[in-house]
Design an enzyme around this catalytic site. Structure first.
Site, PDB file in Angstrom:
ATOM      1  N   ASN A 455       0.584 -12.108  -3.088  1.00  0.00           N
ATOM      2  CA  ASN A 455       1.418 -11.056  -2.513  1.00  0.00           C
ATOM      3  C   ASN A 455       1.993 -10.188  -3.617  1.00  0.00           C
ATOM      4  OD1 ASN A 455       3.254  -9.863  -0.281  1.00  0.00           O
ATOM      5  ND2 ASN A 455       4.678 -10.448  -1.891  1.00  0.00           N
ATOM      6  N   GLU A 456       1.524  -8.967  -3.718  1.00  0.00           N
ATOM      7  CA  GLU A 456       2.061  -7.889  -4.557  1.00  0.00           C
ATOM      8  C   GLU A 456       1.917  -8.117  -6.046  1.00  0.00           C
ATOM      9  OE1 GLU A 456       5.237  -5.912  -1.425  1.00  0.00           O
ATOM     10  OE2 GLU A 456       6.029  -6.906  -3.201  1.00  0.00           O
TER      11      GLU A 456
END
Length: 852
Positions: A455-456
């Site tokens: 995530n990210e």
């Protein structure tokens, strides 16, 4: 980094081998004998800043599965960490070392091996049996299997697990691994533990310790089923299951047989002495396909795997429930960029999703019933996919089983979030072990449709100033592009994988390019008004959202400030976002004025959250097929907090929940700006064509029809039709007092030419009644003025109540009825109080001048 104890004799395994475990409904393995070790535990503080009251208490009763916070809470030695500022006052807990101890009886039987199995140790644990260290573990996300046959005593045995402070371990490890960027005040990226346990911009800093999943002693003879991986395919109505089976043998085990049965079809294969793996393929005719919610039924088939010895004796049995479906993720270059489309059973599925975080900061408290309630709420809101976010946990099998049964697709992140991660040892081996463990465990679930690397983190490396700070150190790229996809390809062949989210499907592009793959839209909320959503033409939106407070009853349970204000001490404790309140107010003022009254402030921020997200979703859906889906941040909360969630930490539906329900409806009418003026988009997410007459009218707020046209719309199944609105209806004569209405029989879209704060909307005028019913209460409202976004905050009357709808706009003469589920005995008229029966009208007023 060095470790005091080698893990020799400790095997990483999966919950698929958890007999009768609450974690594994329909996915269990039964060995010869299992002894659950959940009783008789006590816990004692053995190091760190222990308060005198805790030391004086001595050993306290402990729950397994459980955690130290909930044990201390049950013993009434601490206050609830979710209330007021208790989180800060209890920060010492995460700095203390805790020792858990129990005793159990053991008698030798007709077994060759005895193994202690820990389904979840949180996190830095030293395991001792009868005073001897038998393992030291470093990973919350793995399962550990320890051979103890030569260490057990006939009769009483003492088992202890000592948990070192995860905070102090992470601090040391961050230095030994090399400092790497992250988004917290703790280096959570240096330890394999739930990242959000160290706090997040919606979660508390309550660093836990304990056996958070079951513990047992397994005894078996000859051989056991070590792993069962059913790889499913379907063509027409013929299903194929290639069941990959790994066995563990005792010394001297001879020939074995593995048999597989499903839907009346059966096959068996023999393993010669020394062989430990086999694939058994079974073909089933006449199968019914598993479909996502809204696209068909979810038939599940029992898969039974039996292991037998050479004499035919049954040694172990495994049961799973599987579904027959095909999943493809289309990521193809086209003139608009790169697509990101989920295709299930050859049908393109528009994703109406929500991001999922751990439902409790103490995840052992989330049982099957709680999963069922929350996932049912997601379905009620129209959601067809949940993305399990990478800063949390691999959820219990109960979560995926509920999604299997209800048809909610699951996008599963690997557990890397908003940080750079070392790819060196010992972290790399832990990552590999947890990935193999959890891919094996989760791959039988038909609801699981995507593995995602992180995530990210790829975005963070590109945009958050990491590269210079890393100065050549590894940061996780090798995990996301090599290690993890290789594990998935080996253990879960055919299941789609993507390197992360956001991800533009190429290392040569910016990772958060909206034209390519999944994007995250966070300039809206952080810096920009939600109207900017319409400037985006994304291929897929994996994160976007807007903050709002929890339900009023949740807020008042958690925060006892007197007076309660938006910035009173307890409110700020329960607002974790950086400059969160400033952003709330900055995002409100283009649309409504900031109220001075606290209850008005609560309603205004709740309403603005709902409007912002609905605004974004309707725009994204109107862009289909260019845009293939949206996943709102976020469905749920883990404690009572101001956040982006639609369901608050007490499980109550916020106004945003009802906005999702409207925006994700199977048939949607939405008015959007087009190149040459306004357009009406008719979204048909059903299997039947949508053919009907529609009325397009421009009206004054008092209900007078100024211009009207009838149209015939014809929308194919699973598609969107866009029709320009004629200038006669689209162009307002008096923008502050007019609304465009596009009305079909079961849905309508509205276009207000002016923001509420600039409009001529009048105070709410209506006739309302409230009556008692067998299931609760019924409220009916007949509008005598325009009522915009009428809502019933029923929890202010009965905290346990649930209302069936909210955020309904009525023109004069129109009516709406709400059903309130409630067991409380209250005056029905309480639901008509203006602080309960709410509308945007109440928030539209000029500023009050200062007194001279």
């Amino acid at each position: 980094m060095t470790r005091a104890v080698d893990l020799e004799g400790v095997e990483q395994t999966g919950w698929y081998s958890s007999p009768q475990s609450s974690l594994s409904p329909g996915a269990s393995v039964m060995p010869a004998r299992t002894q659950q070790l959940h009783d008789g535990w006590t816990v004692t503080a053995v190091g760190g800043p222990v308060p005198p009251a805790i030391s004086a208490a001595g050993p306290i009763a402990a729950s397994v599965p459980g955690s130290i916070h909930t044990d201390l809470l049950a013993a009434r030695l601490i206050a609830d960490p979710y209330l007021d500022d208790n989180e800060r006052l209890l920060a010492w807990i995460g700095l203390v070392d805790w020792r858990y101890t129990t005793a159990f009886d053991w008698q030798p039987g007709n077994c060759d091996r005895a193994q202690l199995v820990f389904d979840g140790l949180d996190t830095i644990a030293t395991v001792e049996l009868n005073g001897e260290v038998i393992a030291t573990t470093y990973n919350m996300h793995r399962v550990y299997r320890i051979d103890v046959g030569d260490r057990l005593r006939v009769g009483s045995n003492e088992l202890s697990v000592t948990f070192a402070s995860a905070i102090r371990y992470a601090d040391r490890a961050s230095l030994e691994l090399g400092a790497r960027p992250h988004v917290n005040h703790h280096p959570y990226n240096a330890i394999r533990k739930m990242a959000c346990n160290f706090g997040w911009d919606w979660g508390p800093d309550v660093v836990t310790a304990g056996m958070w999943r079951p513990v047992r002693l397994e005894s078996w003879r000859t051989a056991r089923l070590a792993a069962v991986r059913p790889v499913v395919d379907v063509a027409g109505d013929r299903g194929t299951v290639a069941v990959h089976v790994d066995v563990e043998r005792a010394d001297g085990a001879g020939q074995l047989e593995v048999s597989v049965t499903i839907a009346g079809a059966a096959e068996a294969v023999r393993l010669n002495a020394g062989e430990s793996s086999v694939t058994v393929t079974v073909t089933v005719d006449g199968v019914k396909r598993w479909w996502p919610r809204g696209h068909g039924a979810q038939p599940l088939y029992e898969l039974d795997v039996v292991l037998r010895g050479e004499d035919g004796e049954q040694l172990a049995e495994s049961r799973h429930r599987i579904g027959f479906r095909r999943v493809v993720l289309q990521t193809e270059p086209d003139r608009d960029g790169t697509s990101f489309v989920f295709v299930v059973n050859d049908r393109r599925i528009f994703i109406k999703g929500a991001n999922w975080i751990p439902d409790d900061a103490f995840p052992h408290r989330v049982d099957r019933a709680r999963y069922a309630a929350r996932i049912a709420q997601a379905g009620e809101a129209g959601v067809n996919l949940l993305r399990v976010w990478g800063g949390g946990i691999f959820e219990a099998d109960d979560f995926y089983a509920e999604c299997d049964e209800r048809g909610l697709l699951v996008w599963q992140d690997f557990l890397f979030a908003c940080a750079a991660y070392s790819e060196g040892e010992p972290l790399r081996s832990e990552v590999l072990a947890e990935a193999r463990d959890n891919v094996t465990r989760l791959m039988p679930h038909p609801s699981l449709v995507l593995w995602s690397g992180c995530n990210e983190n790829i975005w963070g490396h590109a945009d958050w100033g990491w590269e210079a700070r890393l100065d050549g150190k590894s940061w996780g790229w090798g995990y996301y592009t090599a290690l993890l996809p290789e594990v998935v390809a080996e253990l879960d062949p055919g299941r789609p994988y993507t390197a992360g989210s956001p991800w533009s499907m190429s290392a040569d592009r910016h990772p958060n390019d909206p034209a390519h793959g999944p994007t995250h839209i966070w300039d809206v909320w952080n810096n920009l008004d939600y109207a900017i959503y319409r400037d985006y033409r994304p291929r897929f939106v994996a994160e976007f959202g807007w903050q709002g407070p929890p339900a009023w009853s949740t807020l008042r349970r958690a925060v006892s400030d007197d007076p309660l204000t938006p910035v009173s001490p307890g409110m700020l404790v329960h607002q974790k976002a950086v400059e969160g309140n400033r952003k709330l107010e900055a995002g409100l003022v283009p649309h409504l004025r900031v109220p001075d009254d606290m209850e008005d402030w609560h309603w205004a921020m709740s309403l603005n959250q709902a409007r912002a997200v609905q605004y974004g979703i309707e725009h994204f859906r109107s862009l289909s097929p260019l845009c293939a889906g949206s996943i709102v941040w976020q469905l749920n909360d883990c404690w009572p907090v101001t956040s982006w969630a639609a369901i608050d930490g007490d499980g109550r539906r916020k106004p945003l929940f009802y906005a999702l329900k409207h925006a994700y409806a199977d048939r949607l009418v939405t008015v959007q700006p087009g190149d040459g003026g306004l357009v009406a988009a008719f979204v048909n997410d059903t299997a039947e064509p949508w053919l009907e007459d529609v009325t397009v009218s421009r009206r004054r707020y008092d209900g007078e029809v100024l211009q009207s046209t009838d149209l015939r719309v014809d929308v194919d199944a699973w598609s969107v039709a866009t029709i320009p609105v004629a200038a006669e209806e689209a162009d307002a004569g008096n923008p502050i007092d007019e609304v465009l209405v596009v009305a079909a029989s079961t849905a309508r879209g509205l276009w207000f030419y002016a923001e509420d704060r600039d409009s001529g909307i009048s105070p709410a005028s209506y006739d309302a009644t409230a009556t008692k019913t067998s299931g609760g209460y019924r409220v009916t409202v007949v509008a005598t003025s325009l009522l915009r976004d009428l809502a019933l905050l029923a929890d202010k009357v009965d905290a346990g109540s649930v209302v069936d709808d909210m955020l309904v706009t009525l023109l004069p003469g129109e009516s709406a009825t709400w059903e309130i589920m409630s067991s409380a005995q209250v005056d029905p008229g309480a639901f008509l109080d203006p602080t309960v029966l709410r509308s945007a009208n109440q928030l539209v007023r000029g500023p009050v001048p200062d007194s001279p």
